[in-house]
Motif scaffolding. Sequence first.
Motif, PDB file in Angstrom:
ATOM      1  N   SER A   1     -11.717  -4.470  -7.332  1.00  0.00           N
ATOM      2  CA  SER A   1     -10.394  -4.525  -6.694  1.00  0.00           C
ATOM      3  C   SER A   1      -9.531  -3.353  -7.173  1.00  0.00           C
ATOM      4  O   SER A   1      -8.548  -3.530  -7.894  1.00  0.00           O
ATOM      5  N   THR A   2      -9.926  -2.164  -6.767  1.00  0.00           N
ATOM      6  CA  THR A   2      -9.204  -0.951  -7.147  1.00  0.00           C
ATOM      7  C   THR A   2      -8.936  -0.134  -5.892  1.00  0.00           C
ATOM      8  O   THR A   2      -9.469  -0.417  -4.821  1.00  0.00           O
ATOM      9  N   ALA A   3      -8.117   0.900  -6.053  1.00  0.00           N
ATOM     10  CA  ALA A   3      -7.826   1.769  -4.913  1.00  0.00           C
ATOM     11  C   ALA A   3      -9.102   2.426  -4.398  1.00  0.00           C
ATOM     12  O   ALA A   3      -9.335   2.507  -3.188  1.00  0.00           O
ATOM     13  N   SER A   4      -9.926   2.900  -5.323  1.00  0.00           N
ATOM     14  CA  SER A   4     -11.176   3.543  -4.899  1.00  0.00           C
ATOM     15  C   SER A   4     -12.100   2.540  -4.230  1.00  0.00           C
ATOM     16  O   SER A   4     -12.850   2.874  -3.303  1.00  0.00           O
ATOM     17  N   GLY A   5     -12.033   1.274  -4.689  1.00  0.00           N
ATOM     18  CA  GLY A   5     -12.846   0.240  -4.067  1.00  0.00           C
ATOM     19  C   GLY A   5     -12.437  -0.021  -2.630  1.00  0.00           C
ATOM     20  O   GLY A   5     -13.276  -0.232  -1.756  1.00  0.00           O
ATOM     21  N   LYS A   6     -11.137   0.037  -2.369  1.00  0.00           N
ATOM     22  CA  LYS A   6     -10.634  -0.164  -1.005  1.00  0.00           C
ATOM     23  C   LYS A   6     -11.009   1.009  -0.105  1.00  0.00           C
ATOM     24  O   LYS A   6     -11.346   0.818   1.071  1.00  0.00           O
ATOM     25  N   VAL A   7     -10.951   2.220  -0.655  1.00  0.00           N
ATOM     26  CA  VAL A   7     -11.368   3.399   0.125  1.00  0.00           C
ATOM     27  C   VAL A   7     -12.854   3.297   0.462  1.00  0.00           C
ATOM     28  O   VAL A   7     -13.276   3.580   1.595  1.00  0.00           O
TER      29      VAL A   7
END
Length: 656
Positions: free
Chosen positions: A376-382
């Motif tokens: 659940s991180t920004a890079s995970g969302k990207v």
Amino acid sequence: MHSKKLAYRPDIDGLRALAVLAVTLFHFNKQWLPGGFVGVDAFFVISGFLITGIIYGNGPSFSFADFYGRRVRRILPAAIFVTAITLITGSLLMMPADVKDLSGSSIAAALSAANIYFWLFLDTSYFAPSSETVPLLHMWSLGVEEQFYLVWPALMIIAMKLGGKRLLAASAVIIAIASFAVSEYYVTREPSFAYYMLPSRAGELLIGALLFLWQDSRRVSTAVANVASFVGLALIAVSLVMLDEKGGFPGIRSIIPSVGAALLILGGSNQAGLLPKILANPIARKIGFRSFSLYLWHWPVLAFYRYAYGEPTLAGGITCALLMWGLTELTYRLIETPFRSHSPRWLITKATPIFATSLAVIAVSYVLVQNKGLWSTASGKVYLAQLNQHDFNTKAASKFPFNCQMFKNDPELWTQDRCLIGDKSTPAETLLWGDSNAAHYVGYLKVVAENSHFALRNISHSSCPPVRELKGLVPSAQQQSCQEFNNKAFAESKNYRTVIIGAAWDNYAKANGQAQFEKTIAELASNGNQVLIALNVPVFEELDRMCSAKAIRFPGMDCVSKAIFASTSDSKTNAFLVELADRYPNVSTFGVRDQVCKSGVCSAYKDGALLYYDRGHLSMIGSELIGREVIKTGTLPQPIAALASKAQQLGRNSTQ
């Protein structure tokens, strides 16, 4: 029991080396050593022998706390370290669904229950190719051993108190026989249970236990030791070369390598024997010392490699070997050796970090399972957005609402507006009909129809060839639905100026369907239709749709080069269809071979974009990309160009 400490046996470390190298070579390439998996059986025999010796040798002074403390220090540090590193690595490189599965197996490994997890949740057998990319699959054997350690010491103590060594040996014999019987029973009925579970594997561990109990009070002569060693080596060699996964394993066949390992251990009880000296050589002992760490690391390294790059090349194999040996050496020196020794404060200095790491693995795995394999991180969302885009770009044609592909006959689709594609302001004078191989032309025709201002109706039935007679071409369970669909299609085709038919012609041709192709074309041509046969697309047998998705994160992947093959001529079935079309003035063919195969090389990619959904079907977006290419390059096939409203009007004026 008597108090007699088990002496160090250098030959057993040599046997460990033989076992781990056999397993590792088998996992590198099964053809090198077809029965290399029996190295695990040798490990089981060694464990049964040593554990029984430790418990029996301690006599009245045996302590469960001390025994399990030693097991914790011996097994858990390296095992949980490898599990943690594998989990972190997988979570950063693997696809979310695979990370979720890895997380589940990590929890099971931390709880000494990996074998139970894979028995219950692995949807393929241990020997199946798909299992070769499951990074913690090898942890099943640790689960078996750890569960054995929970049961066997207590049984030994109870048996010895009730009836001494005689009852203990008799109990071990009865349980071993029962275990091999269970293994043989389930090896064909439920192979996963037979392979992974303690009830079917306990016999191998108990062969080692029985060996200790038998030879404990006996002195083995050099001659007997040599005979036992060479017979044991012969049994191991036969197992490595002659056994393979095709015959089912373990079952009673596992007795062969198990007895072989036991005889090698028996022969080594007299260190004057020839083979014990060979097994005790410094190189074998060095590998034996590191056998546990090597076993732990060899599988994840190969699994991650195969997950991304497929079967190891020479360079890839060398890289894997160097990496697994480097990780083995690091783990042996920094984890295994320091944690193994006993110290007064070991519960604080060693047990605490071991259990803390185990709890951390369980907690992280649980979070990843709840988050469906994503951080659940920004890079995970990207990353998730990139995966969703990839999924859309390579999605099957059947997933798009304007593609009217049915799996069971539905007459209502013949009148639904969503089945019309192209310029809907013009009447639909063209019908596209067939199976999924007709449906994957929908994107191509949609783009062309929108550009050329004509409309067509598309309708298809999966696994249903556009022919009158279906016998031998369609499974019996599907024949009624397919026949009803085709009857309607033949009747409706008379209402259209042009009929395009597409199918998995190659598959039906292999079932001797050519005569039915001829009858279909003859009937449609006699109706006065313009008939277009959509040819089969080039087939990519080894295509991995998920390769480009994996490549988003996995470094060094080259998906394009894996999805090409040399080809200078079309398939025999397509050639037959072209010849068939030439028999009629109102029948022609078209395909996408010229767009997929250029300069003698066929590629499933165009400008880095995957055109296919699977080995023989274009994706909807891939189909559309090809449609745009033929428009842009002016290579639209003449029969398709003739469908344009202006071309049709010109034809009517010329006739008039």
